[in-house]
Design an enzyme around this catalytic site. Sequence first.
Site, PDB file in Angstrom:
ATOM      1  N   CYS A   1       5.669  -0.731   3.239  1.00 38.46           N
ATOM      2  CA  CYS A   1       5.370  -2.070   3.171  1.00 38.46           C
ATOM      3  C   CYS A   1       6.621  -2.499   2.520  1.00 38.46           C
ATOM      4  CB  CYS A   1       4.185  -2.193   2.274  1.00 38.46           C
ATOM      5  SG  CYS A   1       2.656  -1.898   3.193  1.00 38.46           S
TER       6      CYS A   1
ATOM      7  N   ASP B   1      25.064  22.369 -24.076  1.00 34.29           N
ATOM      8  CA  ASP B   1      26.116  22.170 -24.754  1.00 34.29           C
ATOM      9  C   ASP B   1      25.358  22.698 -26.309  1.00 34.29           C
ATOM     10  OD1 ASP B   1      27.928  20.567 -26.820  1.00 34.29           O
ATOM     11  OD2 ASP B   1      26.210  19.030 -27.141  1.00 34.29           O
TER      12      ASP B   1
ATOM     13  N   ASP C   1      24.135  16.070 -25.053  1.00 32.08           N
ATOM     14  CA  ASP C   1      23.432  14.946 -26.058  1.00 32.08           C
ATOM     15  C   ASP C   1      24.533  14.057 -26.129  1.00 32.08           C
ATOM     16  OD1 ASP C   1      24.791  16.444 -27.889  1.00 32.08           O
ATOM     17  OD2 ASP C   1      23.928  15.331 -29.377  1.00 32.08           O
TER      18      ASP C   1
ATOM     19  N   THR D   1      26.198  21.561 -30.123  1.00 33.50           N
ATOM     20  CA  THR D   1      25.921  20.763 -31.291  1.00 33.50           C
ATOM     21  C   THR D   1      25.080  19.696 -30.790  1.00 33.50           C
ATOM     22  OG1 THR D   1      27.798  21.333 -32.232  1.00 33.50           O
ATOM     23  CG2 THR D   1      26.713  19.104 -33.125  1.00 33.50           C
TER      24      THR D   1
ATOM     25  N   ASP E   1       0.818  -1.188   0.039  1.00 37.99           N
ATOM     26  CA  ASP E   1       0.007   0.197   0.001  1.00 37.99           C
ATOM     27  C   ASP E   1       0.855   1.269  -0.044  1.00 37.99           C
ATOM     28  OD1 ASP E   1      -2.341  -1.525   0.167  1.00 37.99           O
ATOM     29  OD2 ASP E   1      -2.415  -1.410   2.402  1.00 37.99           O
TER      30      ASP E   1
ATOM     31  N   CYS F   1       1.042   6.265  14.818  1.00 36.31           N
ATOM     32  CA  CYS F   1       1.160   5.766  13.488  1.00 36.31           C
ATOM     33  C   CYS F   1       1.674   6.503  12.357  1.00 36.31           C
ATOM     34  CB  CYS F   1      -0.310   5.325  12.817  1.00 36.31           C
ATOM     35  SG  CYS F   1      -0.025   4.683  11.176  1.00 36.31           S
TER      36      CYS F   1
END
Length: 798
Positions: A116, A499, A694, A501, A112, A455
């Site tokens: 858990c 960057d 990239d 290119t 849940d 709790c």
Amino acid sequence: MSKSCCSHSHAAPIKAVSKADASRSGHSHTSHCCDNAAASCSANPTHPDHQGQSVADSPGDEEPPRGDCATDTAHHHEQGHDHDHAAAATEPPLAAPEQNHRRHSWQVLGMDCPSCARKIETAVNRVEGVTQARVLFATEKLVVDLAPGLSPDPVTAAVLAAGFQLKGNTQAAERDDKRLSPLMTLLGKYWQPLSLAALMGVAALLPSQIGQPLFTLATLWGLWPVARKAWALTRSGSPFAIETLMTVAALGALFLGETAEAAMVLLLFMLGEHLEAYAAGRARAGVTALMALVPDQALRIRTTAEGEVREEVAAEMLRPGDIIEIAPGARLPADARLLDPLGAFDESALTGESIPVERRQGDKVPAGSLAADRVLRLEVVSEPGNNAIDRILHLIEEAETQRAPIERFIDRFSRWYTPAMMLVALLVVLVPPLAFGQGWDEWIYRGLALLLIGCPCALVISTPAAVTSALAAATRQGALIKGGAALERLAHIDTLAFDKTGTLTLGKPQLTELVSLDGRSEAELLALAAAIEQGSHHPLARAVVTAAGEQGLALAAARDLRALPGMGVEGRIDGALWQLLAPSRATTLDAAVQAQVTTLEQQGKTVVVLGQPGAAPAALLALRDQIRPEAAAALQGLNELGLKSIMLTGDNPRAAEAIATELGMGWRAGLLPEGKVEEIAKLAKQQKVAMIGDGINDAPAMKRASIGIAMGGGTDVALETADAALTHNQLGGLAAMIRLSRAALANIHQNIALALGLKAIFLVTSLLGITGLWIAVLADTGATALVTANALRLLRKR
């Protein structure tokens, strides 16, 4: 719930398998022998599963290569033709298993909230022979490393003993549920709270002489499953679970004669548990929907002597090279290359872009894409378990292990918070009667109410609920954020370094000019340059080779090709050594040639010098990349968020200035990979910096920055190295990603305030005797509901 019954993992990081691959057998796990030294795995032929059977792994279970590092899309001429493929290593979500240890995985049901998951990890780690156990809450997966020669049976027994289910154990029951009517299914799911509520209703209507015993019976009826789970969790190493608190509180209320309140406490607790389960399912909805994108079946086309044979096969049977056909409205079961001249695909489930994308013959199309307008044939290019959806699931699993600092703090806090509250409750019970002569019944009652306030459910779920919702929302919008830690760092960013290119530009430059300096023809010089560049995957190299191909030039075979780090590249053609160098690395340029270089660079072009060592240059090659259409608007959006932008490039200063001026941002030029790292380090002294790139050569700067963000068009290595990625390859997603991260951080702070604030209020009212047991449970359930509902608001972020 996902249809996958299991998934497998070899060496860290965990690699998700496709839904179809996972469901190859009806068993609850697959297993492999892992060689840590070689970081490679071979399929284990057979092993016993928890039902005493064996699973035979097909060759398709072996992990395929994760991309070719040679596909380096990093800066080529910009950064001196540096072809080194080393990249900063990412921290794996799970340590690689020790040599000869087996890694097993199961899908767990019944979790849940993240607490858990921690209970399951605690239980499994106590099993002899377990060297490592991890529960991935988002994908409901348990991953365990076992010592050689040990059966996984004790692991499955430990999970079952802790009160949770494994997918393989419940498949028959799930099939039976599907045959039941909706009403019967509802009754079967909620029979405990419904039966408890019915007993309480009958007891409330009857006279007290009969109603009181019925309330006692209702309490015992509701207490039995809670107490049984509390005992199981205590035996498995989690004595301070909420079930333990509920058991003590209910028994105490019975002892005091508060039978109606004891029954109400248990009813509210059961309703709260179902509410948490619903919320967890909603938070995992994005992952579940992602797993459902890959169809179970595929239509494969085989060519035989009699002609074409069309056969429907399971998706996990597809292998690279297979020809498949999909109808309009159907989804692609694997990554594939289009064979037809033209096709349109709806890729919105992966990229967030709602407009269908046109693909041409030879284009790669990711798994999960939907054919938009016609029947299409494609060639499969991905191994089972390694398609685009699987890689995203792998990143989501990896993200779950990278928790936010605030989440780690809450986790540590909750570990001592519950025992501390139990101690305070005990003192409340003992001190007033013993020290001040107060009544025992009154202070036992107040102590029990305080126990329920202890709790930690609302507090524990406050951060992961918000993080899971934010990550799911980001994935739906075409952005991957690798966990709460990255999400939190992203929210604090104030400077973005780009960057050039492939990031600010399209990464598809074209050769615009070739200037002959030694009297040779342009065709001859272009053929020489292309001969040196052929075989390289860098955009600038491809541009040169493409230009030669368009002119139909025959390329000589270049030998001894090698990169000159920080300078360029060279190779021998017919025994003569030729070099392609950045102008700043060429030492033989006279004033006239330098003036030509300057003129070209001022036009925003990248210039490369072709020549032989020690001789006058033979030619100048000018290449121009196009700025991304959305770049200016994206930077404007970042500026509106109060963020600064700067471009870091290995290109020449004049070309960099031309592009930076057009985009209205700062710039640093002439930077090698280590130069970018130094610039990031300087910026990081005063501000939080994100690096967007990239390629592999951007990885060191990404790692040095507070957070690295990869463009989706980059290499697999770049995507795995970065902390976040834009799968749709659109810069406009940056502002949306940062807005989402800021909203998530604000949401977390709101959740913590709600959880602790409500507890503080009811702590005082319980001590003063204003509120009782059922109000304490209602407050805790209400806090959990409020925190969860607040977190789910992030799923609607656009």
